[in-house]
Design an enzyme around this catalytic site. Structure first.
Site, PDB file in Angstrom:
ATOM      1  N   THR A 106       1.408   0.378   2.595  1.00  0.00           N
ATOM      2  CA  THR A 106       1.567   1.676   1.952  1.00  0.00           C
ATOM      3  C   THR A 106       2.922   2.266   2.343  1.00  0.00           C
ATOM      4  O   THR A 106       3.626   1.710   3.185  1.00  0.00           O
ATOM      5  CB  THR A 106       0.429   2.628   2.382  1.00  0.00           C
ATOM      6  OG1 THR A 106       0.439   2.740   3.803  1.00  0.00           O
ATOM      7  CG2 THR A 106      -0.923   2.108   1.912  1.00  0.00           C
ATOM      8  N   TYR A 107       3.282   3.408   1.757  1.00  0.00           N
ATOM      9  CA  TYR A 107       4.604   4.018   1.942  1.00  0.00           C
ATOM     10  C   TYR A 107       4.913   4.229   3.421  1.00  0.00           C
ATOM     11  O   TYR A 107       4.153   4.870   4.142  1.00  0.00           O
ATOM     12  CB  TYR A 107       4.646   5.363   1.202  1.00  0.00           C
ATOM     13  CG  TYR A 107       6.010   5.992   1.172  1.00  0.00           C
ATOM     14  CD1 TYR A 107       7.042   5.419   0.428  1.00  0.00           C
ATOM     15  CD2 TYR A 107       6.272   7.159   1.884  1.00  0.00           C
ATOM     16  CE1 TYR A 107       8.310   5.994   0.395  1.00  0.00           C
ATOM     17  CE2 TYR A 107       7.540   7.743   1.851  1.00  0.00           C
ATOM     18  CZ  TYR A 107       8.545   7.158   1.105  1.00  0.00           C
ATOM     19  OH  TYR A 107       9.792   7.731   1.079  1.00  0.00           O
ATOM     20  N   PRO A 108       6.046   3.657   3.908  1.00  0.00           N
ATOM     21  CA  PRO A 108       6.293   3.678   5.363  1.00  0.00           C
ATOM     22  C   PRO A 108       6.889   4.971   5.923  1.00  0.00           C
ATOM     23  O   PRO A 108       6.702   5.279   7.104  1.00  0.00           O
ATOM     24  CB  PRO A 108       7.264   2.519   5.575  1.00  0.00           C
ATOM     25  CG  PRO A 108       7.976   2.368   4.271  1.00  0.00           C
ATOM     26  CD  PRO A 108       7.027   2.810   3.204  1.00  0.00           C
ATOM     27  N   ARG A 109       7.625   5.744   5.111  1.00  0.00           N
ATOM     28  CA  ARG A 109       8.319   6.929   5.659  1.00  0.00           C
ATOM     29  C   ARG A 109       7.358   8.114   5.775  1.00  0.00           C
ATOM     30  O   ARG A 109       7.458   9.099   5.046  1.00  0.00           O
ATOM     31  CB  ARG A 109       9.520   7.295   4.782  1.00  0.00           C
ATOM     32  CG  ARG A 109      10.650   6.279   4.861  1.00  0.00           C
ATOM     33  CD  ARG A 109      11.720   6.595   3.825  1.00  0.00           C
ATOM     34  NE  ARG A 109      12.936   5.819   4.020  1.00  0.00           N
ATOM     35  CZ  ARG A 109      13.113   4.583   3.615  1.00  0.00           C
ATOM     36  NH1 ARG A 109      12.135   3.951   2.999  1.00  0.00           N
ATOM     37  NH2 ARG A 109      14.257   3.950   3.822  1.00  0.00           N
TER      38      ARG A 109
END
Length: 505
Positions: A106-109
């Site tokens: 999933t989105y890392p940031r």
């Protein structure tokens, strides 16, 4: 940079101190005394205790429970990847971004370590798929608890980092090593976060021998819980377990006595603080200045999960910080920069105050124009107060000159400059010019090696000097002929020709 410089100063100024411990052996278990700063006192105590009777004065047992860890946000993922694999924060972000683009993560940031309630069913499916991957397929009696990782109020823009449903058809072994390691690390955290707590019992036994107190500590695991998954993953990576279970103590009882104590004295030294690694620096950046920041502040610390890696990389690229193994060490230039910068610019409180005001503006509770006026005023004050660096400050940034020899006139070091080799004592006046007419007329420039020879031996051998008169090149020894005047003179010495058999040259 200021945090790194401060840590470096603490390490540099650290003075190690020696201390001694007495170690008592009882039934194969070691009990340790308090610290002795005086070695004579430690030896006297050891002599007193040797062969004496020992009494168990207390036995304390305490059951403890370690809840499963929370899921990864970007900063904790970067920290653990640095600790386990030595990856820099930027490498971890790049690997995570690549896995995200491959639809495996999933989105890392993100700065959240929880999932939202609408993800419960998906999370449960992903957990069961992750549990089938080697090495996690070796976990026994695994019944995931998804509820612990759900918290809508703790998710801001993006939820925690977890694998996606694509895990089912992905070729994990085919991933590049860095991506594969990171993916399995995220899988491990997901499984650990959904497992049972780790339960253990600590045992502390104290003993008395001739008026000196000794302590022995032990640990007994009651339920391995999430630590079983962590242990299996670390064994797969050939890493040591995160926390040794400690030795199990014999069943000591209060009032129990022992005869003929065996005592040994051991020598130790206090340890300096450790240099920052990316792991510990990321943690310090995340928590910088938190003590003085209101609880309702939306963002605390230095940078965001998405920018901290770039901040570290920028410091390294600019030459202010260097990597030595896993450690991040400020360079001399970096330390000098922090020394001359205005204090407000090196304090995390400035960032915290701005973030707090921006949050108030976003909620409509403060005026953006007033905020910008404050910024302008502060910039004007800093520029006027620190309009130039002091002379002492300039000296910090002066390029380091290389000593190439000793001045023949006064004995002080001679340094290389851009255009000359000059005595460090300006009042002396000794200088060898690289573009002296003696050299340029012969189509030569005075090199560092030649200058070193002239200062050390008073002469240097030079090949291929040009003669305007004869229009030809020649070799000769150049002799330093210093008469103490403003300019240095040189003499030429030509190699002697060998005589022939009949005596003619």
């Amino acid at each position: 940079l200021a945090m790194l410089a401060e840590r470096d100063a603490k390490i540099t100024l650290f003075h190690k101190e020696k201390y001694h411990l007495l170690r008592l052996t009882l039934d194969g278990t070691e009990a340790v005394s308090e610290k002795f700063t005086d070695p004579t006192e430690a030896e006297q105590a050891a002599v007193m205790c040797k062969g004496a009777a020992v009494t168990c004065t207390s036995v304390t047992k305490e059951q403890k429970k370690e809840q499963p860890p929370k899921l990864y946000d970007l900063t904790t993922l970067q920290r653990e990847a640095n600790r386990l694999f030595g990856y820099t924060a930027k490498q971890t972000l790049d690997y995570a971004q690549s896995l995200y683009e491959k639809k495996l993560l999933t989105y890392p940031r993100t700065d959240s370590r929880y999932l939202t309630s609408d993800m419960a069913e998906t999370a449960s499916c992903v957990i069961h798929l992750a549990a089938k991957l080697p090495p996690f397929d070796g976990c026994t009696n695994f019944f995931p608890l998804v509820e612990a990782m759900i918290s809508d109020k703790d998710v801001s823009d993006h939820h925690a980092i977890i694998p996606t449903m694509e895990i089912e058809k992905a070729d994990i072994k085919g991933l590049p090593l860095g991506e594969r390691n990171l993916f399995l690390l995220v899988c491990c955290k997901l499984l650990c976060a959904s497992a049972e707590p780790y339960v253990y019992e600590t045992v502390t036994a104290t003993f008395d021998c001739c008026g000196h107190s000794f302590t022995a500590k032990g640990k007994r695991v009651l339920a391995e819980g999430w630590r079983e998954i962590d242990r299996i993953f670390r064994a797969f990576l050939k890493e040591k377990p995160a926390d040794g279970d400690g030795s199990t103590l014999p069943d000591f009882t209060e009032g129990q006595t022992f005869d003929g104590a065996e005592v040994a004295v051991t020598e130790h030294f206090t340890q300096p603080p450790k240099p920052y690694t990316e792991d510990t620096l990321l943690s310090a950046m995340e928590n910088a200045g938190k003590d003085g920041i209101p609880d309702e502040a939306e963002r605390k610390g230095l940078g965001t999960p998405a920018t901290r890696a770039a901040i570290i990389e920028k410091l390294v690229a600019a030459g202010f910080v260097e990597r030595r193994g896993k450690s991040l060490i400020p360079t001399k230039t970096g330390i000098n920069l922090v020394t001359v910068l205005p204090e407000p610019l090196t304090s995390p409180m400035l960032t915290a105050e701005w973030e707090q005001k921006l949050t108030e503006i976003a909620k409509g509770g403060a005026d953006p124009d007033t905020f910008m006026d404050g910024i302008r005023t502060m910039v004007q004050e800093i520029v006027s107060t620190y309009s130039c660096i002091s002379e002492d400050g300039k000296k910090l940034f002066a390029p380091e000159k290389e000593v190439i020899g000793t001045c023949p006139r006064c004995g002080q070091p001679v340094y290389e400059g851009k255009k000359n080799f000059a005595c460090s004592d300006r009042s002396c006046g000794f200088v060898l010019w690289k573009n002296d007419r003696f050299w340029t007329s012969r189509k030569k420039e005075l090199t560092k090696k030649m200058a070193t020879d002239l200062l050390k031996k008073g002469r240097t051998n030079v090949k291929g000097m040009w003669s305007e008169k004869k229009q030809a090149a020649y070799d000769a020894a150049v002799i330093l002929d210093d008469t103490g005047g403003k300019y240095i003179n040189f003499k030429l010495e030509f190699p002697k020709r060998k005589e022939g058999v009949n005596g003619r040259k």
